[in-house]
Design a protein around this motif. Structure first.
Motif, PDB file in Angstrom:
ATOM      1  N   ARG A   1       0.742  -1.189   0.184  1.00 35.10           N
ATOM      2  CA  ARG A   1      -0.071  -0.106  -0.020  1.00 35.10           C
ATOM      3  C   ARG A   1       0.965   1.495  -0.181  1.00 35.10           C
ATOM      4  NH1 ARG A   1      -5.393   1.172   1.271  1.00 35.10           N
ATOM      5  NH2 ARG A   1      -5.482   3.401   2.645  1.00 35.10           N
ATOM      6  N   PHE A   2       0.999   1.845  -1.085  1.00 38.33           N
ATOM      7  CA  PHE A   2       2.186   2.865  -1.413  1.00 38.33           C
ATOM      8  C   PHE A   2       1.904   4.200  -0.289  1.00 38.33           C
ATOM      9  CE2 PHE A   2       5.324   4.879  -3.671  1.00 38.33           C
ATOM     10  CZ  PHE A   2       4.891   6.058  -4.007  1.00 38.33           C
ATOM     11  N   ASP A   3       0.606   4.321  -0.392  1.00 36.75           N
ATOM     12  CA  ASP A   3       0.227   5.641   0.567  1.00 36.75           C
ATOM     13  C   ASP A   3       0.804   5.563   1.862  1.00 36.75           C
ATOM     14  OD1 ASP A   3      -3.062   6.616  -1.073  1.00 36.75           O
ATOM     15  OD2 ASP A   3      -1.139   5.770  -2.025  1.00 36.75           O
ATOM     16  N   ASP A   4       0.936   4.552   2.475  1.00 33.97           N
ATOM     17  CA  ASP A   4       1.330   4.260   3.648  1.00 33.97           C
ATOM     18  C   ASP A   4       2.978   4.659   4.206  1.00 33.97           C
ATOM     19  OD1 ASP A   4      -1.026   1.797   4.519  1.00 33.97           O
ATOM     20  OD2 ASP A   4      -1.165   3.991   4.293  1.00 33.97           O
ATOM     21  N   TYR A   5       3.672   4.487   2.971  1.00 33.51           N
ATOM     22  CA  TYR A   5       4.997   4.363   3.116  1.00 33.51           C
ATOM     23  C   TYR A   5       5.925   5.722   2.598  1.00 33.51           C
ATOM     24  CZ  TYR A   5       5.184  -0.592   3.489  1.00 33.51           C
ATOM     25  OH  TYR A   5       4.862  -1.888   3.971  1.00 33.51           O
TER      26      TYR A   5
ATOM     27  N   GLY B   1      14.208  12.563   1.009  1.00 33.24           N
ATOM     28  CA  GLY B   1      13.026  11.715   1.779  1.00 33.24           C
ATOM     29  C   GLY B   1      11.854  12.555   1.425  1.00 33.24           C
ATOM     30  N   ILE B   2      10.635  11.929   1.297  1.00 31.62           N
ATOM     31  CA  ILE B   2       9.129  12.323   1.378  1.00 31.62           C
ATOM     32  C   ILE B   2       8.554  11.658   2.161  1.00 31.62           C
ATOM     33  CG2 ILE B   2       8.515  10.993  -0.851  1.00 31.62           C
ATOM     34  CD1 ILE B   2       7.173  13.608  -1.629  1.00 31.62           C
ATOM     35  N   SER B   3       7.740  12.171   3.151  1.00 32.33           N
ATOM     36  CA  SER B   3       6.873  11.451   4.166  1.00 32.33           C
ATOM     37  C   SER B   3       5.845  10.813   3.491  1.00 32.33           C
ATOM     38  CB  SER B   3       6.377  12.596   5.085  1.00 32.33           C
ATOM     39  OG  SER B   3       5.322  12.250   6.196  1.00 32.33           O
ATOM     40  N   SER B   4       5.172   9.893   4.412  1.00 33.58           N
ATOM     41  CA  SER B   4       3.643   9.316   4.190  1.00 33.58           C
ATOM     42  C   SER B   4       2.793  10.076   4.702  1.00 33.58           C
ATOM     43  CB  SER B   4       3.754   7.694   4.669  1.00 33.58           C
ATOM     44  OG  SER B   4       3.747   7.708   5.876  1.00 33.58           O
ATOM     45  N   THR B   5       2.928  10.775   5.475  1.00 32.15           N
ATOM     46  CA  THR B   5       1.625  11.470   6.422  1.00 32.15           C
ATOM     47  C   THR B   5       1.519  12.618   5.856  1.00 32.15           C
ATOM     48  OG1 THR B   5       3.304  12.187   7.807  1.00 32.15           O
ATOM     49  CG2 THR B   5       2.487  10.355   8.517  1.00 32.15           C
ATOM     50  N   ASP B   6       2.403  13.740   5.778  1.00 25.44           N
ATOM     51  CA  ASP B   6       1.932  15.071   5.486  1.00 25.44           C
ATOM     52  C   ASP B   6       2.797  15.570   4.306  1.00 25.44           C
ATOM     53  OD1 ASP B   6       4.244  16.813   7.748  1.00 25.44           O
ATOM     54  OD2 ASP B   6       4.475  15.207   6.181  1.00 25.44           O
ATOM     55  N   GLY B   7       3.451  14.635   3.385  1.00 30.80           N
ATOM     56  CA  GLY B   7       4.021  14.931   2.058  1.00 30.80           C
ATOM     57  C   GLY B   7       5.169  15.797   2.384  1.00 30.80           C
ATOM     58  N   GLY B   8       5.770  15.815   3.669  1.00 33.17           N
ATOM     59  CA  GLY B   8       7.057  16.788   3.946  1.00 33.17           C
ATOM     60  C   GLY B   8       8.101  16.142   3.304  1.00 33.17           C
ATOM     61  N   THR B   9       9.059  16.875   2.768  1.00 35.19           N
ATOM     62  CA  THR B   9      10.283  16.698   1.997  1.00 35.19           C
ATOM     63  C   THR B   9      11.645  16.950   2.816  1.00 35.19           C
ATOM     64  OG1 THR B   9      10.010  18.936   0.819  1.00 35.19           O
ATOM     65  CG2 THR B   9       9.028  16.969  -0.210  1.00 35.19           C
ATOM     66  N   TYR B  10      12.439  16.247   2.438  1.00 35.91           N
ATOM     67  CA  TYR B  10      14.056  16.348   3.237  1.00 35.91           C
ATOM     68  C   TYR B  10      14.877  16.269   2.137  1.00 35.91           C
ATOM     69  CZ  TYR B  10      10.171  15.493   6.863  1.00 35.91           C
ATOM     70  OH  TYR B  10       9.100  15.551   7.620  1.00 35.91           O
ATOM     71  N   TYR B  11      16.239  16.960   2.513  1.00 36.40           N
ATOM     72  CA  TYR B  11      17.203  16.796   1.685  1.00 36.40           C
ATOM     73  C   TYR B  11      18.705  16.837   2.439  1.00 36.40           C
ATOM     74  CZ  TYR B  11      13.576  18.137  -1.966  1.00 36.40           C
ATOM     75  OH  TYR B  11      12.595  18.258  -2.675  1.00 36.40           O
ATOM     76  N   ALA B  12      19.438  16.100   1.881  1.00 36.43           N
ATOM     77  CA  ALA B  12      20.735  16.247   2.564  1.00 36.43           C
ATOM     78  C   ALA B  12      21.280  17.816   2.017  1.00 36.43           C
ATOM     79  CB  ALA B  12      21.855  15.231   1.823  1.00 36.43           C
ATOM     80  N   ASP B  13      22.162  18.327   2.987  1.00 34.38           N
ATOM     81  CA  ASP B  13      22.717  19.382   2.564  1.00 34.38           C
ATOM     82  C   ASP B  13      23.404  19.668   1.096  1.00 34.38           C
ATOM     83  OD1 ASP B  13      23.737  20.505   5.782  1.00 34.38           O
ATOM     84  OD2 ASP B  13      21.889  20.673   4.824  1.00 34.38           O
TER      85      ASP B  13
ATOM     86  N   ARG C   1       5.948  12.925  -5.323  1.00 33.85           N
ATOM     87  CA  ARG C   1       5.339  11.714  -5.249  1.00 33.85           C
ATOM     88  C   ARG C   1       4.035  11.551  -5.856  1.00 33.85           C
ATOM     89  NH1 ARG C   1       5.213   8.954   0.440  1.00 33.85           N
ATOM     90  NH2 ARG C   1       3.898   7.324  -0.716  1.00 33.85           N
ATOM     91  N   ASP C   2       3.723  10.669  -6.641  1.00 37.53           N
ATOM     92  CA  ASP C   2       2.135  10.734  -7.260  1.00 37.53           C
ATOM     93  C   ASP C   2       1.599   9.235  -6.744  1.00 37.53           C
ATOM     94  OD1 ASP C   2      -0.009  10.355  -8.938  1.00 37.53           O
ATOM     95  OD2 ASP C   2       1.099  10.985 -10.876  1.00 37.53           O
ATOM     96  N   ASN C   3       0.976   9.510  -5.871  1.00 37.61           N
ATOM     97  CA  ASN C   3       0.377   8.033  -5.210  1.00 37.61           C
ATOM     98  C   ASN C   3      -0.641   7.478  -6.196  1.00 37.61           C
ATOM     99  OD1 ASN C   3       1.642   8.663  -2.800  1.00 37.61           O
ATOM    100  ND2 ASN C   3      -0.087   9.379  -1.547  1.00 37.61           N
ATOM    101  N   ALA C   4      -1.311   8.121  -7.156  1.00 39.16           N
ATOM    102  CA  ALA C   4      -1.939   7.597  -7.982  1.00 39.16           C
ATOM    103  C   ALA C   4      -1.281   6.821  -8.963  1.00 39.16           C
ATOM    104  CB  ALA C   4      -3.035   8.448  -8.724  1.00 39.16           C
TER     105      ALA C   4
ATOM    106  N   ASP D   1       7.454   9.038   9.090  1.00 40.88           N
ATOM    107  CA  ASP D   1       6.738  10.613   8.952  1.00 40.88           C
ATOM    108  C   ASP D   1       8.119  11.418   8.507  1.00 40.88           C
ATOM    109  OD1 ASP D   1       7.120  11.037  12.268  1.00 40.88           O
ATOM    110  OD2 ASP D   1       8.739  10.405  10.993  1.00 40.88           O
ATOM    111  N   GLY D   2       9.256  10.882   8.205  1.00 41.92           N
ATOM    112  CA  GLY D   2      10.338  11.759   7.519  1.00 41.92           C
ATOM    113  C   GLY D   2      11.404  12.214   8.339  1.00 41.92           C
ATOM    114  N   SER D   3      11.077  12.058   9.755  1.00 40.95           N
ATOM    115  CA  SER D   3      11.804  12.478  10.831  1.00 40.95           C
ATOM    116  C   SER D   3      13.235  11.648  10.906  1.00 40.95           C
ATOM    117  CB  SER D   3      11.287  12.267  12.520  1.00 40.95           C
ATOM    118  OG  SER D   3      10.935  10.930  12.549  1.00 40.95           O
ATOM    119  N   LYS D   4      13.334  10.526  10.277  1.00 35.90           N
ATOM    120  CA  LYS D   4      14.275   9.625  10.162  1.00 35.90           C
ATOM    121  C   LYS D   4      14.712   9.213   8.805  1.00 35.90           C
ATOM    122  CE  LYS D   4      14.449   7.872  15.220  1.00 35.90           C
ATOM    123  NZ  LYS D   4      14.367   6.844  15.731  1.00 35.90           N
ATOM    124  N   TRP D   5      14.384   9.854   7.626  1.00 37.00           N
ATOM    125  CA  TRP D   5      14.382   9.766   6.536  1.00 37.00           C
ATOM    126  C   TRP D   5      15.868   9.244   6.093  1.00 37.00           C
ATOM    127  CZ3 TRP D   5      17.703  11.891   3.268  1.00 37.00           C
ATOM    128  CH2 TRP D   5      18.351  13.090   3.451  1.00 37.00           C
TER     129      TRP D   5
END
Length: 126
Positions: free
Chosen positions: A28-32, A50-62, A72-75, A103-107
């Motif tokens: 179930r892709f949406d959950d990941y 990284g991109i969160s499964s919950t709020d779509g938050g995004t994260y990047y290395a410096d 992400r395109d969940n469809a 949730d992205g906190s440890k992406w």
């Protein structure tokens, strides 16, 4: 069984762009949350974005901030990594990975991920 398949790698010159895709199946892709990692020759694998499964938050290395964009395109069960202004130091095998309820906190933590793709090679010439 979950599966991830990366595509879009290739050989480009410095300053050019590439878009990597990570297609998921079997879960179930949406959950990941999805992370992108890379491994250059002789170096350890490192988190890129990284991109969160919950709020779509995004994260990047410096090292890639302001040059790379994850989406992400969940469809379509697909995550993309748009890479602009590529540099020779971006040369590596790029992997995507999936983290259930991430949730992205440890992406950036490889241990958080449940599924991994086989990788796609990105080579940037100077």
């Amino acid at each position: 069984e979950g599966q991830l398949v990366e595509s879009g790698g290739g050989l480009v010159q410095a300053g050019e762009s590439l878009t990597l895709s990570c297609a998921a199946s079997g879960f179930r892709f949406d959950d990941y949350a999805i992370g992108w990692f890379r491994q250059a020759p002789g170096k350890e694998r490192e988190g890129v974005s990284g991109i969160s499964s919950t709020d779509g938050g995004t994260y990047y290395a410096d090292s890639v901030k302001d040059r790379f964009t994850i989406s992400r395109d969940n469809a379509k069960n697909t995550v993309y990594l748009q890479m602009n202004n590529l540099k020779p130091e971006d040369t590596a095998v790029y992997y995507c990975a999936a983290d259930l309820w991430g949730d992205g906190s440890k992406w950036y933590a490889e241990s958080e991920y449940d599924y991994w793709g086989q990788g796609t090679q990105v080579t940037v010439s100077s």
